[in-house]
Design a protein around this motif. Structure first.
Motif, PDB file in Angstrom:
ATOM      1  N   UNK A  27       0.226   9.191 -16.093  1.00 33.49           N
ATOM      2  CA  UNK A  27       0.697  10.574 -15.955  1.00 33.49           C
ATOM      3  C   UNK A  27       0.455  11.340 -17.249  1.00 33.49           C
ATOM      4  N   UNK A  28       0.337  12.656 -17.102  1.00 34.93           N
ATOM      5  CA  UNK A  28       0.246  13.549 -18.254  1.00 34.93           C
ATOM      6  C   UNK A  28       1.335  14.602 -18.143  1.00 34.93           C
ATOM      7  N   UNK A  29       1.992  14.887 -19.279  1.00 33.67           N
ATOM      8  CA  UNK A  29       2.974  15.961 -19.280  1.00 33.67           C
ATOM      9  C   UNK A  29       2.315  17.270 -19.711  1.00 33.67           C
ATOM     10  N   UNK A  30       3.123  18.304 -19.928  1.00 33.53           N
ATOM     11  CA  UNK A  30       2.586  19.621 -20.300  1.00 33.53           C
ATOM     12  C   UNK A  30       1.802  19.585 -21.609  1.00 33.53           C
ATOM     13  N   UNK A  31       2.203  18.687 -22.514  1.00 36.29           N
ATOM     14  CA  UNK A  31       1.543  18.562 -23.817  1.00 36.29           C
ATOM     15  C   UNK A  31       0.343  17.614 -23.765  1.00 36.29           C
ATOM     16  N   UNK A  32       0.001  17.141 -22.559  1.00 29.64           N
ATOM     17  CA  UNK A  32      -1.114  16.221 -22.326  1.00 29.64           C
ATOM     18  C   UNK A  32      -0.870  14.827 -22.902  1.00 29.64           C
ATOM     19  N   UNK A  33       0.407  14.483 -23.063  1.00 32.16           N
ATOM     20  CA  UNK A  33       0.763  13.134 -23.506  1.00 32.16           C
ATOM     21  C   UNK A  33       0.668  12.193 -22.309  1.00 32.16           C
ATOM     22  N   UNK A  34      -0.014  11.077 -22.488  1.00 32.90           N
ATOM     23  CA  UNK A  34      -0.210  10.096 -21.417  1.00 32.90           C
ATOM     24  C   UNK A  34       0.900   9.049 -21.445  1.00 32.90           C
ATOM     25  N   UNK A  35       1.511   8.821 -20.287  1.00 27.30           N
ATOM     26  CA  UNK A  35       2.540   7.809 -20.108  1.00 27.30           C
ATOM     27  C   UNK A  35       2.247   7.044 -18.821  1.00 27.30           C
ATOM     28  N   UNK A  36       3.059   6.035 -18.535  1.00 23.73           N
ATOM     29  CA  UNK A  36       2.914   5.286 -17.283  1.00 23.73           C
ATOM     30  C   UNK A  36       4.185   5.473 -16.466  1.00 23.73           C
ATOM     31  N   UNK A  37       3.998   5.924 -15.233  1.00 21.62           N
ATOM     32  CA  UNK A  37       5.107   6.181 -14.337  1.00 21.62           C
ATOM     33  C   UNK A  37       5.156   5.194 -13.186  1.00 21.62           C
ATOM     34  N   UNK A  38       6.177   5.337 -12.372  1.00 27.76           N
ATOM     35  CA  UNK A  38       6.410   4.457 -11.236  1.00 27.76           C
ATOM     36  C   UNK A  38       6.871   5.269 -10.041  1.00 27.76           C
ATOM     37  N   UNK A  39       6.322   4.964  -8.872  1.00 27.34           N
ATOM     38  CA  UNK A  39       6.785   5.552  -7.615  1.00 27.34           C
ATOM     39  C   UNK A  39       7.052   4.424  -6.626  1.00 27.34           C
ATOM     40  N   UNK A  40       8.020   4.640  -5.729  1.00 30.08           N
ATOM     41  CA  UNK A  40       8.398   3.642  -4.720  1.00 30.08           C
ATOM     42  C   UNK A  40       8.148   4.210  -3.322  1.00 30.08           C
ATOM     43  N   UNK A  41       7.788   3.302  -2.403  1.00 29.97           N
ATOM     44  CA  UNK A  41       7.575   3.698  -1.017  1.00 29.97           C
ATOM     45  C   UNK A  41       7.983   2.565  -0.085  1.00 29.97           C
ATOM     46  N   UNK A  42       8.632   2.925   0.997  1.00 30.57           N
ATOM     47  CA  UNK A  42       8.976   1.937   2.020  1.00 30.57           C
ATOM     48  C   UNK A  42       7.801   1.683   2.956  1.00 30.57           C
ATOM     49  N   UNK A  43       6.965   2.729   3.150  1.00 27.69           N
ATOM     50  CA  UNK A  43       5.904   2.628   4.154  1.00 27.69           C
ATOM     51  C   UNK A  43       4.485   2.814   3.602  1.00 27.69           C
ATOM     52  N   UNK A  44       4.345   3.100   2.321  1.00 27.38           N
ATOM     53  CA  UNK A  44       3.020   3.330   1.737  1.00 27.38           C
ATOM     54  C   UNK A  44       2.493   4.734   1.970  1.00 27.38           C
ATOM     55  N   UNK A  45       3.271   5.572   2.638  1.00 26.28           N
ATOM     56  CA  UNK A  45       2.849   6.942   2.927  1.00 26.28           C
ATOM     57  C   UNK A  45       3.663   7.978   2.148  1.00 26.28           C
ATOM     58  N   UNK A  46       4.975   7.808   2.131  1.00 26.41           N
ATOM     59  CA  UNK A  46       5.868   8.717   1.403  1.00 26.41           C
ATOM     60  C   UNK A  46       6.336   8.018   0.137  1.00 26.41           C
ATOM     61  N   UNK A  47       6.233   8.724  -0.991  1.00 24.39           N
ATOM     62  CA  UNK A  47       6.532   8.121  -2.289  1.00 24.39           C
ATOM     63  C   UNK A  47       7.620   8.894  -3.016  1.00 24.39           C
ATOM     64  N   UNK A  48       8.506   8.177  -3.699  1.00 30.33           N
ATOM     65  CA  UNK A  48       9.534   8.781  -4.544  1.00 30.33           C
ATOM     66  C   UNK A  48       9.267   8.358  -5.987  1.00 30.33           C
ATOM     67  N   UNK A  49       9.085   9.339  -6.862  1.00 29.57           N
ATOM     68  CA  UNK A  49       8.748   9.065  -8.262  1.00 29.57           C
ATOM     69  C   UNK A  49      10.017   8.784  -9.058  1.00 29.57           C
TER      70      UNK A  49
END
Length: 115
Positions: A27-49
């Protein structure tokens, strides 16, 4: 938001709790800093970050990965923990890069520590 600048490289694995999927992403924030995020999904279609990154650049200026962490690749382990391999970049003018390894806090894949 840590994703305001967009998301890119990702790795999807089965959740260690047995249900659903986990997506680790760059992921990149407004300042273009790169980080690693995580999202979860029960079905592989809808994701919660997850609201915060699971891995940030190192805090110490001049560290080999103080400029960015990116390109996550997660390897689930038999004990329920995970290994997170990533590309790190220095914050120095050289822009040198390397491959890093962080480990989860047991089966809590929202908290990783560098080794």
């Amino acid at each position: 938001s840590f994703t305001a600048g967009g998301v890119s490289a990702r790795c999807v694995v089965r959740s260690p709790s047995g249900g659903g999927w986990l997506m680790f992403f760059e992921a990149q924030d407004e300042a273009r800093r790169h980080t690693i995020g995580l999202a979860r999904s029960a079905d592989g279609l809808s994701w919660e970050v997850h609201p915060t990154p699971v891995l940030l650049p190192a805090e110490a200026a001049g560290s080999w990965d103080a400029g960015a962490v990116a390109r996550p690749w997660v390897v689930p382990m038999d004990d329920g923990s995970a290994r997170l391999f990533y590309v790190g970049r220095t914050d120095c003018a050289s822009g040198e890069q390397g491959i890093g390894l962080a480990v989860s806090n047991g089966d809590d894949w929202t908290a990783f520590s560098r080794i």
